[in-house]
Design an enzyme around this catalytic site. Sequence first.
Site, PDB file in Angstrom:
ATOM      1  N   HIS A 176      37.898  68.700  18.021  1.00 20.04           N
ATOM      2  CA  HIS A 176      36.871  68.854  16.983  1.00 20.04           C
ATOM      3  C   HIS A 176      35.664  69.642  17.504  1.00 20.04           C
ATOM      4  O   HIS A 176      35.287  70.677  16.935  1.00 20.04           O
ATOM      5  CB  HIS A 176      36.441  67.460  16.503  1.00 20.04           C
ATOM      6  CG  HIS A 176      35.392  67.474  15.437  1.00 20.04           C
ATOM      7  ND1 HIS A 176      35.688  67.359  14.098  1.00 20.04           N
ATOM      8  CD2 HIS A 176      34.052  67.604  15.506  1.00 20.04           C
ATOM      9  CE1 HIS A 176      34.557  67.421  13.399  1.00 20.04           C
ATOM     10  NE2 HIS A 176      33.557  67.562  14.226  1.00 20.04           N
ATOM     11  N   GLU A 177      35.099  69.161  18.604  1.00 23.54           N
ATOM     12  CA  GLU A 177      33.924  69.848  19.154  1.00 23.54           C
ATOM     13  C   GLU A 177      34.309  71.243  19.645  1.00 23.54           C
ATOM     14  O   GLU A 177      33.529  72.193  19.536  1.00 23.54           O
ATOM     15  CB  GLU A 177      33.281  69.030  20.278  1.00 23.54           C
ATOM     16  CG  GLU A 177      32.851  67.612  19.888  1.00 23.54           C
ATOM     17  CD  GLU A 177      31.915  67.541  18.686  1.00 23.54           C
ATOM     18  OE1 GLU A 177      31.177  68.515  18.425  1.00 23.54           O
ATOM     19  OE2 GLU A 177      31.942  66.518  17.980  1.00 23.54           O
ATOM     20  N   HIS A 217      34.000  73.577  16.810  1.00 23.59           N
ATOM     21  CA  HIS A 217      32.602  73.996  16.637  1.00 23.59           C
ATOM     22  C   HIS A 217      32.239  75.044  17.684  1.00 23.59           C
ATOM     23  O   HIS A 217      31.590  76.054  17.385  1.00 23.59           O
ATOM     24  CB  HIS A 217      31.658  72.801  16.841  1.00 23.59           C
ATOM     25  CG  HIS A 217      31.557  71.869  15.669  1.00 23.59           C
ATOM     26  ND1 HIS A 217      31.199  72.287  14.415  1.00 23.59           N
ATOM     27  CD2 HIS A 217      31.741  70.524  15.575  1.00 23.59           C
ATOM     28  CE1 HIS A 217      31.160  71.234  13.598  1.00 23.59           C
ATOM     29  NE2 HIS A 217      31.496  70.150  14.274  1.00 23.59           N
ATOM     30  N   GLU A 228      31.744  72.533   9.948  1.00 20.72           N
ATOM     31  CA  GLU A 228      32.687  71.414   9.930  1.00 20.72           C
ATOM     32  C   GLU A 228      34.079  71.872   9.513  1.00 20.72           C
ATOM     33  O   GLU A 228      35.081  71.287   9.918  1.00 20.72           O
ATOM     34  CB  GLU A 228      32.190  70.308   8.995  1.00 20.72           C
ATOM     35  CG  GLU A 228      31.096  69.459   9.585  1.00 20.72           C
ATOM     36  CD  GLU A 228      31.508  68.765  10.879  1.00 20.72           C
ATOM     37  OE1 GLU A 228      30.707  68.788  11.818  1.00 20.72           O
ATOM     38  OE2 GLU A 228      32.631  68.216  10.959  1.00 20.72           O
TER      39      GLU A 228
END
Lengths: 498, 498
Positions: free
Chosen positions: B264-265, B268, B294
């Site tokens: 997830h990170e 980003h 997101e």
Amino acid sequence: MNENFQKLEEYLEPVQALQTALTLFQWDNETLAPEAANAQSSRMVGALSAAYLEAFLKPEIRQLLEKLTAEKDALSEKERAVVRELNRDYEQLEVIPKDEYRAFQELTMKAAVVWAKAREEDDFASFAPYLKEIVETQKRFAGYRRKEGQSLYDVLLSDYEPDFTEKDLDEFFAALREGLVPLVKEMAAKADSIPDSFLYKNYPADQQREFCEMLAYYIGFEKEKGVIAESAHPFTTNLHNKDVRITNHFYEDSLPSAMFSVIHEGGHGIYELGIADELTQTPIGGGATMAMHESQSRFYENILGRSEAFWKPLYPKLLALYPEQLAGISLEAFIKAINKSQPSLIRTEADELTYCLHIMVRYELEKLLIRGELAVEDLPRAWKDKCREYLGIAPDTDREGVLQDTHWAWGNFGYFPSYAIGSAIGAQLLCAMKKEINVDACLEASDLTAIKKYLGKNIHRYGKLYGCNELLVKTTGEKFNAHYFIEYLKEKYHRLYA
Amino acid sequence: MNENFQKLEEYLEPVQALQTALTLFQWDNETLAPEAANAQSSRMVGALSAAYLEAFLKPEIRQLLEKLTAEKDALSEKERAVVRELNRDYEQLEVIPKDEYRAFQELTMKAAVVWAKAREEDDFASFAPYLKEIVETQKRFAGYRRKEGQSLYDVLLSDYEPDFTEKDLDEFFAALREGLVPLVKEMAAKADSIPDSFLYKNYPADQQREFCEMLAYYIGFEKEKGVIAESAHPFTTNLHNKDVRITNHFYEDSLPSAMFSVIHEGGHGIYELGIADELTQTPIGGGATMAMHESQSRFYENILGRSEAFWKPLYPKLLALYPEQLAGISLEAFIKAINKSQPSLIRTEADELTYCLHIMVRYELEKLLIRGELAVEDLPRAWKDKCREYLGIAPDTDREGVLQDTHWAWGNFGYFPSYAIGSAIGAQLLCAMKKEINVDACLEASDLTAIKKYLGKNIHRYGKLYGCNELLVKTTGEKFNAHYFIEYLKEKYHRLYA
């Protein structure tokens, strides 16, 4: 509180904040930032430095300083010291054009990265153009600031040691040469008979990391106000007295390197942690001078950290951690090995006795660079010559020679002498401390509290409230005196290697 | 380049540098700074924020913006976008009194620490006074900025999603409710028959750390421009496009938590690394909107990271790392387990299907807080009620309830909906991407380059040059449309658990 001083403090708040931001960027750059970030981040640090200068050089601050200087007698001791420090900074900064100052910040930020790579690759040529520009800039800046009777080197030196001139240092180093060179030779002759190869077996980094962390807190570094990280070259920095940071590095083929680095940086850290709350984040919220700072780190590293009393309770722990590497080595043999004196190439790994010779090499060379009597291109050769002259040996590579230290890459000329002055101050402080405290008994009892308290009470808490000699007079009854250091080394080395 | 724009850029340089310094302080505070540093460092961050505001609100910038707005048609696309963003920021900032803005920065810095402790100790009461002040301040700030027809919540929302209003969100969430709630119930009924306890055996942190680091670089995070660290709550930040930083956390009783956090990170991070060089460190140098950000993180985490094709080449490595914990577990069983859907308490650990229900809870509650229809004291009870209503279960503790997220402690109201919008955008992008790329074939070949390139070319490189809907129209041919997300989830869940 003085009304003008209160106004001054308001103006200083953003100045302090910007300075702290610059400190944080530098910390981050040395410990964590990705390599590719450098070019972009350097520009930003340049912009922040400019903002710092702009905030600091506001006409309102200048005017308040003038008013406060005029009404000096009505100020408290702290207020007077702040005004004194600011006047000194102002004098330095006002004469340097803003864009030149900023360009220099960017230059050194880049140079530090180039230096690290050059050292790794033993490639002085790639670093030379940066160093040349740094030397030229520092000479130009010193020229802007020079007062009558001062040499350019005096100007640079005064940034670190306002109580010392080139002349003082020439005398100090002459005394060291006279007092120590016979001892250095005597010990070098004995070196071969002192076994220390067990210190250079394989010591896994993870175990070293664990033991060194323990050591940091053992000597008095504080976990809840401290950070320990890793960097190419160990250093200490702080945002304020509740956020003090030290770094270390680990060589798997050396036990002493990281151990004494962490005690050294821990000593710096303990100084910063001990600054009084009312002084932190003010212009007098750091250590008194560089030498006074080094006196603390070297006091912990050498005077305490290499003593038998220090290791009496700790050596069993070290033995338990490295049972194979240290098999059959007694405490006595360990103490002899960690104090063994012989000419070597790397300053940070040098023993307590030959250390000052390394400083002399740098002192002589940087004086010549600043005088314009030595070209940067000739520096590697001159380095080797000086090493041969003072230490009797010379490095084969620049990596082990002129590229070993980060200081010049950061533009720090006039800094190295502080290490030698600091070493000597440590011995002077020890002599005074022993009149109040049984230092060895504290060490043997694994309780360094009284020592930390003594240094805290006499030195740390005052920050820059007093100068180096003022602190020494208050604590030891006299000004800086190299005699104690020479006597301390003679006594210690003759006792250990009788 | 436009002459006025060039002047503007000079004025913006210190603004960007100060903003970056604030980012670095926040990063440091969350990952490294000692606990005792907080009070002193908060004051400094307050001073830096004030300096930032002062630099940004210089009359010269205001005047240049007015000139540039008037000559808009003569500007390049990039210049126009910069002026648009600055006008938006200006509007927001000019109306907030400087001392109030600064006090709020200090408040949230402190609140974030209090929140972390309150969560650890399940002590909402200690955090409540801070949250109350934050809510009141945000309402007051929104009041200063509100335009006709806008609700206070619309104002807050516009900071994250200028293309969406409260009304749009009510419709979006109604569509999700209608489309997904039957599916959620269907899957919840099957949950007991899907084994996943093997995911929650003992997974040592060191092994997780190693595998997660590998995952970050595997998906396209870049070592030479990136940093990976640890913090209580995983997050991504960046100084510029050559210095992007992600954090992770490790629970030894959960395999998926850290693994999907890092993907997830990493998503980003890949977005920030992909911003064009000419945009980084400008006002349009970040992701287009929070939802677009997101959409990238959840695209990597869920659409790629929880697919069978992604794990086909990776699962053997996972098996080799954890042979005991995963003994006898097939790839198929693993995929079913990591996608298993059932009502749960913690948003960040929620499955892809129920995730939006967690967002609905927060959306409804923060609307009420901002409207003044819910008191902070009543929040823990209201939280439990809403959870029961949407998820069918409620937490016993506030730690697993209202205290689980850091957002409100940082003053971020109107942020949560971006997670749900982002999830939906991901599915819309997938549909378009599949017309050009065989996504599964890339994943099975362990080569995510084409996927990263597609996102880079269509989304990342543009930064904030275009808004959310503009980017969607350019890339997918239509504005935001929740339909793709609902269809994606129906197809995926029916296929996996037929």
